[in-house]
Design a protein around this motif. Sequence first.
Motif, PDB file in Angstrom:
ATOM      1  N   LYS A   1      56.547 -61.221 153.358  1.00 16.75           N
ATOM      2  CA  LYS A   1      55.495 -60.344 153.854  1.00 16.75           C
ATOM      3  C   LYS A   1      55.513 -60.267 155.371  1.00 16.75           C
ATOM      4  O   LYS A   1      55.212 -59.236 155.947  1.00 16.75           O
ATOM      5  CB  LYS A   1      54.128 -60.845 153.403  1.00 16.75           C
ATOM      6  CG  LYS A   1      53.856 -60.695 151.946  1.00 16.75           C
ATOM      7  CD  LYS A   1      52.452 -61.182 151.658  1.00 16.75           C
ATOM      8  CE  LYS A   1      52.102 -61.043 150.206  1.00 16.75           C
ATOM      9  NZ  LYS A   1      50.720 -61.484 149.950  1.00 16.75           N
ATOM     10  N   CYS A   2      55.845 -61.386 156.021  1.00 16.66           N
ATOM     11  CA  CYS A   2      55.793 -61.456 157.484  1.00 16.66           C
ATOM     12  C   CYS A   2      57.127 -61.948 158.050  1.00 16.66           C
ATOM     13  O   CYS A   2      57.860 -62.661 157.382  1.00 16.66           O
ATOM     14  CB  CYS A   2      54.689 -62.414 157.923  1.00 16.66           C
ATOM     15  SG  CYS A   2      53.067 -61.927 157.342  1.00 16.66           S
ATOM     16  N   PHE A   3      57.394 -61.555 159.273  1.00 16.59           N
ATOM     17  CA  PHE A   3      58.583 -62.047 159.960  1.00 16.59           C
ATOM     18  C   PHE A   3      58.205 -62.380 161.396  1.00 16.59           C
ATOM     19  O   PHE A   3      57.236 -61.863 161.938  1.00 16.59           O
ATOM     20  CB  PHE A   3      59.725 -61.024 159.904  1.00 16.59           C
ATOM     21  CG  PHE A   3      59.440 -59.753 160.659  1.00 16.59           C
ATOM     22  CD1 PHE A   3      59.890 -59.599 161.950  1.00 16.59           C
ATOM     23  CD2 PHE A   3      58.725 -58.725 160.067  1.00 16.59           C
ATOM     24  CE1 PHE A   3      59.631 -58.438 162.654  1.00 16.59           C
ATOM     25  CE2 PHE A   3      58.467 -57.558 160.755  1.00 16.59           C
ATOM     26  CZ  PHE A   3      58.923 -57.412 162.046  1.00 16.59           C
TER      27      PHE A   3
ATOM     28  N   ILE B   1      51.483 -54.345 163.318  1.00 20.49           N
ATOM     29  CA  ILE B   1      50.416 -55.286 162.981  1.00 20.49           C
ATOM     30  C   ILE B   1      50.981 -56.697 163.094  1.00 20.49           C
ATOM     31  O   ILE B   1      51.828 -57.099 162.302  1.00 20.49           O
ATOM     32  CB  ILE B   1      49.886 -55.018 161.562  1.00 20.49           C
ATOM     33  CG1 ILE B   1      49.378 -53.582 161.452  1.00 20.49           C
ATOM     34  CG2 ILE B   1      48.794 -56.011 161.213  1.00 20.49           C
ATOM     35  CD1 ILE B   1      49.002 -53.176 160.059  1.00 20.49           C
ATOM     36  N   CYS B   2      50.499 -57.444 164.104  1.00 19.05           N
ATOM     37  CA  CYS B   2      51.018 -58.786 164.355  1.00 19.05           C
ATOM     38  C   CYS B   2      49.889 -59.774 164.621  1.00 19.05           C
ATOM     39  O   CYS B   2      48.824 -59.390 165.119  1.00 19.05           O
ATOM     40  CB  CYS B   2      51.957 -58.778 165.563  1.00 19.05           C
ATOM     41  SG  CYS B   2      53.424 -57.760 165.334  1.00 19.05           S
ATOM     42  N   TRP B   3      50.141 -61.038 164.287  1.00 18.32           N
ATOM     43  CA  TRP B   3      49.208 -62.126 164.552  1.00 18.32           C
ATOM     44  C   TRP B   3      49.970 -63.323 165.098  1.00 18.32           C
ATOM     45  O   TRP B   3      51.167 -63.455 164.889  1.00 18.32           O
ATOM     46  CB  TRP B   3      48.489 -62.565 163.266  1.00 18.32           C
ATOM     47  CG  TRP B   3      47.528 -61.539 162.759  1.00 18.32           C
ATOM     48  CD1 TRP B   3      46.238 -61.373 163.137  1.00 18.32           C
ATOM     49  CD2 TRP B   3      47.779 -60.537 161.785  1.00 18.32           C
ATOM     50  NE1 TRP B   3      45.674 -60.327 162.456  1.00 18.32           N
ATOM     51  CE2 TRP B   3      46.600 -59.798 161.617  1.00 18.32           C
ATOM     52  CE3 TRP B   3      48.897 -60.177 161.041  1.00 18.32           C
ATOM     53  CZ2 TRP B   3      46.495 -58.733 160.733  1.00 18.32           C
ATOM     54  CZ3 TRP B   3      48.805 -59.113 160.164  1.00 18.32           C
ATOM     55  CH2 TRP B   3      47.606 -58.404 160.026  1.00 18.32           C
ATOM     56  N   HIS B   4      49.250 -64.212 165.768  1.00 17.58           N
ATOM     57  CA  HIS B   4      49.871 -65.425 166.295  1.00 17.58           C
ATOM     58  C   HIS B   4      49.993 -66.509 165.232  1.00 17.58           C
ATOM     59  O   HIS B   4      50.782 -67.430 165.381  1.00 17.58           O
ATOM     60  CB  HIS B   4      49.074 -65.969 167.487  1.00 17.58           C
ATOM     61  CG  HIS B   4      49.256 -65.154 168.722  1.00 17.58           C
ATOM     62  ND1 HIS B   4      50.417 -65.155 169.454  1.00 17.58           N
ATOM     63  CD2 HIS B   4      48.428 -64.288 169.348  1.00 17.58           C
ATOM     64  CE1 HIS B   4      50.298 -64.344 170.473  1.00 17.58           C
ATOM     65  NE2 HIS B   4      49.088 -63.793 170.436  1.00 17.58           N
TER      66      HIS B   4
ATOM     67  N   ILE C   1      47.521 -66.287 158.656  1.00 13.03           N
ATOM     68  CA  ILE C   1      46.722 -65.059 158.737  1.00 13.03           C
ATOM     69  C   ILE C   1      47.567 -63.857 158.367  1.00 13.03           C
ATOM     70  O   ILE C   1      47.133 -62.971 157.636  1.00 13.03           O
ATOM     71  CB  ILE C   1      46.104 -64.905 160.146  1.00 13.03           C
ATOM     72  CG1 ILE C   1      45.096 -66.024 160.404  1.00 13.03           C
ATOM     73  CG2 ILE C   1      45.433 -63.553 160.303  1.00 13.03           C
ATOM     74  CD1 ILE C   1      44.586 -66.059 161.821  1.00 13.03           C
ATOM     75  N   CYS C   2      48.772 -63.820 158.861  1.00 15.57           N
ATOM     76  CA  CYS C   2      49.673 -62.714 158.559  1.00 15.57           C
ATOM     77  C   CYS C   2      49.966 -62.640 157.063  1.00 15.57           C
ATOM     78  O   CYS C   2      49.918 -61.565 156.470  1.00 15.57           O
ATOM     79  CB  CYS C   2      50.966 -62.862 159.349  1.00 15.57           C
ATOM     80  SG  CYS C   2      52.131 -61.515 159.082  1.00 15.57           S
ATOM     81  N   MET C   3      50.249 -63.767 156.448  1.00 17.12           N
ATOM     82  CA  MET C   3      50.562 -63.781 155.023  1.00 17.12           C
ATOM     83  C   MET C   3      49.346 -63.350 154.206  1.00 17.12           C
ATOM     84  O   MET C   3      49.488 -62.711 153.167  1.00 17.12           O
ATOM     85  CB  MET C   3      50.999 -65.181 154.587  1.00 17.12           C
ATOM     86  CG  MET C   3      52.316 -65.630 155.179  1.00 17.12           C
ATOM     87  SD  MET C   3      53.696 -64.640 154.655  1.00 17.12           S
ATOM     88  CE  MET C   3      53.978 -65.328 153.042  1.00 17.12           C
ATOM     89  N   ARG C   4      48.150 -63.674 154.647  1.00 22.15           N
ATOM     90  CA  ARG C   4      46.937 -63.325 153.915  1.00 22.15           C
ATOM     91  C   ARG C   4      46.590 -61.845 154.053  1.00 22.15           C
ATOM     92  O   ARG C   4      46.139 -61.223 153.094  1.00 22.15           O
ATOM     93  CB  ARG C   4      45.789 -64.177 154.433  1.00 22.15           C
ATOM     94  CG  ARG C   4      44.647 -64.310 153.517  1.00 22.15           C
ATOM     95  CD  ARG C   4      43.648 -65.289 154.041  1.00 22.15           C
ATOM     96  NE  ARG C   4      44.006 -65.715 155.390  1.00 22.15           N
ATOM     97  CZ  ARG C   4      43.251 -66.432 156.189  1.00 22.15           C
ATOM     98  NH1 ARG C   4      42.099 -66.841 155.768  1.00 22.15           N
ATOM     99  NH2 ARG C   4      43.637 -66.775 157.379  1.00 22.15           N
ATOM    100  N   LEU C   5      46.803 -61.261 155.236  1.00 22.60           N
ATOM    101  CA  LEU C   5      46.336 -59.907 155.501  1.00 22.60           C
ATOM    102  C   LEU C   5      47.389 -58.821 155.319  1.00 22.60           C
ATOM    103  O   LEU C   5      47.037 -57.637 155.308  1.00 22.60           O
ATOM    104  CB  LEU C   5      45.760 -59.824 156.922  1.00 22.60           C
ATOM    105  CG  LEU C   5      44.548 -60.735 157.166  1.00 22.60           C
ATOM    106  CD1 LEU C   5      44.128 -60.631 158.621  1.00 22.60           C
ATOM    107  CD2 LEU C   5      43.405 -60.336 156.250  1.00 22.60           C
ATOM    108  N   CYS C   6      48.615 -59.153 155.197  1.00 21.18           N
ATOM    109  CA  CYS C   6      49.661 -58.121 155.016  1.00 21.18           C
ATOM    110  C   CYS C   6      49.798 -57.720 153.564  1.00 21.18           C
ATOM    111  O   CYS C   6      49.652 -58.448 152.672  1.00 21.18           O
ATOM    112  CB  CYS C   6      50.998 -58.617 155.542  1.00 21.18           C
ATOM    113  SG  CYS C   6      51.087 -58.576 157.326  1.00 21.18           S
TER     114      CYS C   6
END
Length: 76
Positions: free
Chosen positions: A40-42, A64-67, A71-76
């Motif tokens: 989901k995220c990279f 759409i990016c997060w630190h 959070i990224c895995m939950r919201l993507c």
Amino acid sequence: MKSTQITLVCIILLCLFSLHQCGRMESRDTGKSSKIYTPKCFKANCHGFPLVKNCWCCFNDEDICWHDREICMRLC
């Protein structure tokens, strides 16, 4: 020389056949197709130094990016 070539061709054919059977057995036994997993995220760079990858971005939308990875895995 000719028998060496025939032997090499036979070995290659045996390897290809066993690889084909292994692929058929794996997808049939697990019930899943053998598709490539895409996360989901990279990891990518957000701000600052261009070579420092300090953010996690959605695979479908790179804007759409997060630190934080969770959070990224939950919201993507």
